[in-house]
Scaffold this motif. Structure first.
Motif, PDB file in Angstrom:
ATOM      1  N   PHE A 117       1.044  -1.299  -0.081  1.00  0.00           N
ATOM      2  CA  PHE A 117      -0.024  -0.103  -0.096  1.00  0.00           C
ATOM      3  C   PHE A 117       0.958   1.139   0.000  1.00  0.00           C
ATOM      4  CE2 PHE A 117      -4.339  -1.444   2.099  1.00  0.00           C
ATOM      5  CZ  PHE A 117      -4.555  -1.942   0.965  1.00  0.00           C
ATOM      6  N   LEU A 118       1.734   1.422   0.703  1.00  0.00           N
ATOM      7  CA  LEU A 118       2.825   2.582   0.927  1.00  0.00           C
ATOM      8  C   LEU A 118       4.018   2.689   0.127  1.00  0.00           C
ATOM      9  CD1 LEU A 118       2.065   2.827   4.829  1.00  0.00           C
ATOM     10  CD2 LEU A 118       0.749   3.792   3.040  1.00  0.00           C
ATOM     11  N   VAL A 119       4.383   1.288  -0.187  1.00  0.00           N
ATOM     12  CA  VAL A 119       5.663   1.396  -1.056  1.00  0.00           C
ATOM     13  C   VAL A 119       5.612   0.959  -2.560  1.00  0.00           C
ATOM     14  CG1 VAL A 119       8.159   0.697  -0.826  1.00  0.00           C
ATOM     15  CG2 VAL A 119       6.952   1.051   1.255  1.00  0.00           C
ATOM     16  N   MET A 120       5.371  -0.238  -2.363  1.00  0.00           N
ATOM     17  CA  MET A 120       5.306  -0.784  -3.874  1.00  0.00           C
ATOM     18  C   MET A 120       4.225  -0.280  -4.788  1.00  0.00           C
ATOM     19  SD  MET A 120       4.913  -4.885  -4.924  1.00  0.00           S
ATOM     20  CE  MET A 120       3.248  -4.838  -4.594  1.00  0.00           C
ATOM     21  N   GLN A 121       2.827  -0.226  -4.459  1.00  0.00           N
ATOM     22  CA  GLN A 121       1.791   0.542  -5.370  1.00  0.00           C
ATOM     23  C   GLN A 121       2.308   1.868  -5.722  1.00  0.00           C
ATOM     24  OE1 GLN A 121      -1.856  -0.342  -3.280  1.00  0.00           O
ATOM     25  NE2 GLN A 121      -1.606  -2.472  -3.950  1.00  0.00           N
TER      26      GLN A 121
END
Length: 166
Positions: A117-121
């Motif tokens: 949610f906070l890094v990859m996307q």
């Protein structure tokens, strides 16, 4: 309490089993619901570019492919699963393996959804918590369910590791 080698072995077993369980869920979801899973080749592409200094894409599938991206993505997928198992054992201790309980495993599994949610996307061009996707709510639910399944896999992996350790 086991030595560092034992801790790493337990983490690898629990995390590998949990990640494999998550992959079985993705396979079943594809076959039963015709709902495709994350393409780990694209994860490998993103990571490959991260190591070249490029963190954000708009979107990742528009960036040129990199050699070995599928292998990079799948390897990272399992190493990340092992890292979350190591976190579980670091927080609750390897004594958790004496009688694994579902609560801690689900907490780590559901908590692990923060990484996509906070890094990859965002890095892959989908925005925070998939806000830039065509159906953010659907994408979020799929991620939450998948990570809950990972948590269940941590629990199952804990029991399998417990049985193998005795």
């Amino acid at each position: 309490m086991p030595d560092i080698l034992g801790y790493l072995l337990f983490s690898a077993l629990v995390g590998g089993i949990a990640t494999g369980f998550m992959d079985l869920w993705a396979f079943a979801r594809l076959r039963l619901l015709n709902s495709p899973s994350l393409d780990y080749g694209l994860v490998g592409r993103w990571l490959g570019y991260v190591f070249r200094g490029r963190f954000f894409h708009d979107p990742i599938n528009a960036s040129p492919p990199l050699p070995g991206e599928r292998l990079i993505g799948w390897t990272a997928h399992y190493l990340i699963g092992i890292a979350f198992a190591a976190l579980l054992l670091a927080i609750w201790g390897t004594d958790w393996l004496d009688e694994p309980t579902l609560g801690p495993a689900l907490m780590v599994g559901l908590g692990s959804v923060a990484a996509p949610f906070l890094v990859m996307q965002p890095g892959m061009g989908a925005g925070v918590a998939a806000c830039r996707t065509p159906e953010p709510g659907v994408a979020r639910r799929r991620s939450l369910v998948t990570h809950a399944v990972f948590g269940l896999g941590l629990y199952i992996g804990g029991w399998i590791t417990h049985l193998l350790a005795w």
